[in-house]
Design a protein around this motif. Sequence first.
Motif, PDB file in Angstrom:
ATOM      1  N   VAL A  56       0.796  -1.225   0.000  1.00 33.93           N
ATOM      2  CA  VAL A  56       0.000   0.000   0.000  1.00 33.93           C
ATOM      3  C   VAL A  56       0.829   1.276   0.000  1.00 33.93           C
ATOM      4  O   VAL A  56       0.321   2.336  -0.342  1.00 33.93           O
ATOM      5  CB  VAL A  56      -0.999   0.025   1.173  1.00 33.93           C
ATOM      6  CG1 VAL A  56      -1.933  -1.157   1.114  1.00 33.93           C
ATOM      7  CG2 VAL A  56      -0.302   0.060   2.515  1.00 33.93           C
ATOM      8  N   GLY A  57       2.105   1.190   0.377  1.00 35.22           N
ATOM      9  CA  GLY A  57       2.917   2.402   0.421  1.00 35.22           C
ATOM     10  C   GLY A  57       4.382   2.086   0.591  1.00 35.22           C
ATOM     11  O   GLY A  57       4.764   0.941   0.839  1.00 35.22           O
ATOM     12  N   CYS A  58       5.201   3.136   0.461  1.00 36.20           N
ATOM     13  CA  CYS A  58       6.650   2.945   0.556  1.00 36.20           C
ATOM     14  C   CYS A  58       7.343   4.231   0.973  1.00 36.20           C
ATOM     15  O   CYS A  58       6.760   5.314   0.940  1.00 36.20           O
ATOM     16  CB  CYS A  58       7.209   2.466  -0.777  1.00 36.20           C
ATOM     17  SG  CYS A  58       6.966   3.601  -2.162  1.00 36.20           S
ATOM     18  N   VAL A  82       8.153   8.742  -0.732  1.00 34.90           N
ATOM     19  CA  VAL A  82       7.033   8.586   0.199  1.00 34.90           C
ATOM     20  C   VAL A  82       5.771   8.515  -0.650  1.00 34.90           C
ATOM     21  O   VAL A  82       5.441   9.446  -1.381  1.00 34.90           O
ATOM     22  CB  VAL A  82       6.953   9.756   1.194  1.00 34.90           C
ATOM     23  CG1 VAL A  82       5.785   9.567   2.145  1.00 34.90           C
ATOM     24  CG2 VAL A  82       8.261   9.910   1.954  1.00 34.90           C
ATOM     25  N   PHE A  83       5.096   7.382  -0.558  1.00 36.73           N
ATOM     26  CA  PHE A  83       3.940   7.159  -1.432  1.00 36.73           C
ATOM     27  C   PHE A  83       2.951   6.218  -0.761  1.00 36.73           C
ATOM     28  O   PHE A  83       3.343   5.217  -0.165  1.00 36.73           O
ATOM     29  CB  PHE A  83       4.406   6.551  -2.759  1.00 36.73           C
ATOM     30  CG  PHE A  83       3.289   6.221  -3.713  1.00 36.73           C
ATOM     31  CD1 PHE A  83       2.602   7.229  -4.375  1.00 36.73           C
ATOM     32  CD2 PHE A  83       2.919   4.903  -3.942  1.00 36.73           C
ATOM     33  CE1 PHE A  83       1.573   6.924  -5.258  1.00 36.73           C
ATOM     34  CE2 PHE A  83       1.900   4.588  -4.824  1.00 36.73           C
ATOM     35  CZ  PHE A  83       1.221   5.611  -5.488  1.00 36.73           C
ATOM     36  N   VAL A  84       1.670   6.572  -0.868  1.00 39.58           N
ATOM     37  CA  VAL A  84       0.574   5.699  -0.462  1.00 39.58           C
ATOM     38  C   VAL A  84      -0.373   5.613  -1.645  1.00 39.58           C
ATOM     39  O   VAL A  84      -0.735   6.642  -2.237  1.00 39.58           O
ATOM     40  CB  VAL A  84      -0.159   6.246   0.789  1.00 39.58           C
ATOM     41  CG1 VAL A  84      -1.392   5.411   1.107  1.00 39.58           C
ATOM     42  CG2 VAL A  84       0.780   6.287   1.993  1.00 39.58           C
ATOM     43  N   GLY A  92      -4.059   8.033   7.478  1.00 34.96           N
ATOM     44  CA  GLY A  92      -2.900   8.285   8.324  1.00 34.96           C
ATOM     45  C   GLY A  92      -1.717   7.379   8.046  1.00 34.96           C
ATOM     46  O   GLY A  92      -0.755   7.349   8.827  1.00 34.96           O
ATOM     47  N   LEU A  93      -1.742   6.651   6.942  1.00 36.48           N
ATOM     48  CA  LEU A  93      -0.670   5.707   6.650  1.00 36.48           C
ATOM     49  C   LEU A  93       0.651   6.409   6.342  1.00 36.48           C
ATOM     50  O   LEU A  93       1.725   5.876   6.655  1.00 36.48           O
ATOM     51  CB  LEU A  93      -1.071   4.783   5.502  1.00 36.48           C
ATOM     52  CG  LEU A  93      -2.332   3.941   5.751  1.00 36.48           C
ATOM     53  CD1 LEU A  93      -2.629   3.068   4.552  1.00 36.48           C
ATOM     54  CD2 LEU A  93      -2.207   3.128   7.024  1.00 36.48           C
ATOM     55  N   SER A  94       0.578   7.583   5.752  1.00 41.41           N
ATOM     56  CA  SER A  94       1.816   8.316   5.467  1.00 41.41           C
ATOM     57  C   SER A  94       2.531   8.675   6.771  1.00 41.41           C
ATOM     58  O   SER A  94       3.761   8.691   6.816  1.00 41.41           O
ATOM     59  CB  SER A  94       1.535   9.558   4.629  1.00 41.41           C
ATOM     60  OG  SER A  94       0.613  10.399   5.288  1.00 41.41           O
ATOM     61  N   HIS A  95       1.783   8.933   7.830  1.00 39.09           N
ATOM     62  CA  HIS A  95       2.401   9.205   9.130  1.00 39.09           C
ATOM     63  C   HIS A  95       3.174   7.975   9.612  1.00 39.09           C
ATOM     64  O   HIS A  95       4.260   8.106  10.180  1.00 39.09           O
ATOM     65  CB  HIS A  95       1.349   9.597  10.169  1.00 39.09           C
ATOM     66  CG  HIS A  95       0.827  10.981  10.005  1.00 39.09           C
ATOM     67  ND1 HIS A  95       1.469  12.078  10.523  1.00 39.09           N
ATOM     68  CD2 HIS A  95      -0.272  11.444   9.374  1.00 39.09           C
ATOM     69  CE1 HIS A  95       0.779  13.170  10.230  1.00 39.09           C
ATOM     70  NE2 HIS A  95      -0.276  12.809   9.521  1.00 39.09           N
ATOM     71  N   GLU A 123      -1.065  17.522  -0.098  1.00 38.06           N
ATOM     72  CA  GLU A 123      -1.230  16.570   0.999  1.00 38.06           C
ATOM     73  C   GLU A 123       0.118  16.279   1.649  1.00 38.06           C
ATOM     74  O   GLU A 123       0.238  16.208   2.872  1.00 38.06           O
ATOM     75  CB  GLU A 123      -1.835  15.244   0.520  1.00 38.06           C
ATOM     76  CG  GLU A 123      -2.989  15.378  -0.438  1.00 38.06           C
ATOM     77  CD  GLU A 123      -2.567  15.347  -1.913  1.00 38.06           C
ATOM     78  OE1 GLU A 123      -1.508  15.901  -2.280  1.00 38.06           O
ATOM     79  OE2 GLU A 123      -3.314  14.767  -2.712  1.00 38.06           O
ATOM     80  N   SER A 124       1.138  16.098   0.813  1.00 41.04           N
ATOM     81  CA  SER A 124       2.480  15.815   1.320  1.00 41.04           C
ATOM     82  C   SER A 124       3.037  17.012   2.081  1.00 41.04           C
ATOM     83  O   SER A 124       3.597  16.853   3.176  1.00 41.04           O
ATOM     84  CB  SER A 124       3.419  15.454   0.170  1.00 41.04           C
ATOM     85  OG  SER A 124       2.976  14.296  -0.484  1.00 41.04           O
TER      86      SER A 124
END
Length: 156
Positions: A56-58, A82-84, A92-95, A123-124
């Motif tokens: 889902v992200g990295c 940084v990617f979701v 809140g996954l980027s957090h 958003e970033s």
Amino acid sequence: MKIQEVEWENPDAVQLRNEQSADLSARYDSPLTLNEPAPEGLVSFSVMHDEEGTPVGCVALVDQTGVEEVFGPGRTVEMRKVFVRPEFRGRGLSHLLVDEAHRIAVAHGFDQVVLVSGSGQPESVGLYRSRGYQELPPYGIYQQFETSLFFVYPLV
């Protein structure tokens, strides 16, 4: 959610980086870059998976100590990729990815995290500002673009 460090060429890592490139290409009307090689100084590449094992992200960390004068004398790592995935945003996954990047950076003895984002990624930019990142003078190849925004976060 589970976050784990993987090799740059891990299939989930490649897929997420290519999706991130497509997202940025669309936002900035810029060329699409697929399957890019590992950057010099790569410290870590982490992939987040959901409970079903779907990536889902990295996030990536690249050692930039001494590369740019603006970084000062401390040990500096740059947070990149940084990617979701869009369908997982707003949770809140980027957090969680930023927390993991900070944890890895501290474990490797870095003093600060730097990054480049852009005005086409509100958003970033909001995420980084909410996390205490401060603006940094322009550096590197992205200083030529008026949409680029530069940030620093002290770890010590």
